[in-house]
Scaffold this motif. Structure first.
Motif, PDB file in Angstrom:
ATOM      1  N   GLN A  20       5.059  -9.723   2.339  1.00  0.00           N
ATOM      2  CA  GLN A  20       3.965  -8.851   2.756  1.00  0.00           C
ATOM      3  C   GLN A  20       2.619  -9.489   2.451  1.00  0.00           C
ATOM      4  OE1 GLN A  20       4.086  -4.866   1.217  1.00  0.00           O
ATOM      5  NE2 GLN A  20       2.014  -4.447   1.832  1.00  0.00           N
ATOM      6  N   ALA A  24      -1.802  -6.161   4.413  1.00  0.00           N
ATOM      7  CA  ALA A  24      -0.914  -5.134   4.972  1.00  0.00           C
ATOM      8  C   ALA A  24      -1.099  -3.787   4.276  1.00  0.00           C
ATOM      9  CB  ALA A  24       0.543  -5.586   4.902  1.00  0.00           C
ATOM     10  N   CYS A  27      -3.465  -1.848   6.301  1.00  0.00           N
ATOM     11  CA  CYS A  27      -2.849  -1.396   7.564  1.00  0.00           C
ATOM     12  C   CYS A  27      -1.983  -0.165   7.338  1.00  0.00           C
ATOM     13  CB  CYS A  27      -1.997  -2.502   8.173  1.00  0.00           C
ATOM     14  SG  CYS A  27      -2.869  -4.054   8.447  1.00  0.00           S
ATOM     15  N   LEU A  85      -0.248 -11.342   9.273  1.00  0.00           N
ATOM     16  CA  LEU A  85      -0.002  -9.924   9.544  1.00  0.00           C
ATOM     17  C   LEU A  85       0.860  -9.741  10.785  1.00  0.00           C
ATOM     18  CD1 LEU A  85      -3.503  -8.414   8.765  1.00  0.00           C
ATOM     19  CD2 LEU A  85      -1.351  -7.817   7.634  1.00  0.00           C
ATOM     20  N   TYR A  89       4.611  -7.909  10.674  1.00  0.00           N
ATOM     21  CA  TYR A  89       4.990  -6.713  11.435  1.00  0.00           C
ATOM     22  C   TYR A  89       5.988  -7.019  12.537  1.00  0.00           C
ATOM     23  CZ  TYR A  89       1.761  -3.878   8.824  1.00  0.00           C
ATOM     24  OH  TYR A  89       1.138  -3.204   7.796  1.00  0.00           O
TER      25      TYR A  89
END
Length: 93
Positions: A20, A24, A27, A85, A89
């Protein structure tokens, strides 16, 4: 022995490749901890195509895709941050 070391090293690389990114956490406030938003107006990020996510982040930053909230969120992100990122994801289910 060499094969075991190689396998262990590749496992570590795989784990680190999808770790991660620190950004994040920002987000997650809107897009969910697991990339699935609990709020319908915010899109799910989990499982989206990596290139799509990266392109959208860059468009928000440049203003090509106008959104005041997202422009502020991505303002300090580097290209490497956006790439990390997007990869993070994209690799979620």
């Amino acid at each position: 022995m060499f094969k075991k070391l190689l396998l262990a090293a590749s496992a570590l690389v795989s784990i680190n490749a999808f770790a991660q990114p620190p950004q994040a956490a920002l987000c997650a406030g809107c897009h969910g901890q697991n990339g699935i938003s609990a709020i319908p107006m915010y899109p799910n990020l989990a499982g989206q195509k990596k290139q799509y996510l990266e392109d959208q982040l860059k468009k928000f930053k440049s203003g090509e895709r106008p959104n005041a909230i997202m422009k502020g969120m991505v303002a300090s992100l580097s290209d490497a941050d956006m790439k990390a990122l997007a990869e993070y994801y994209a690799n979620m289910k």
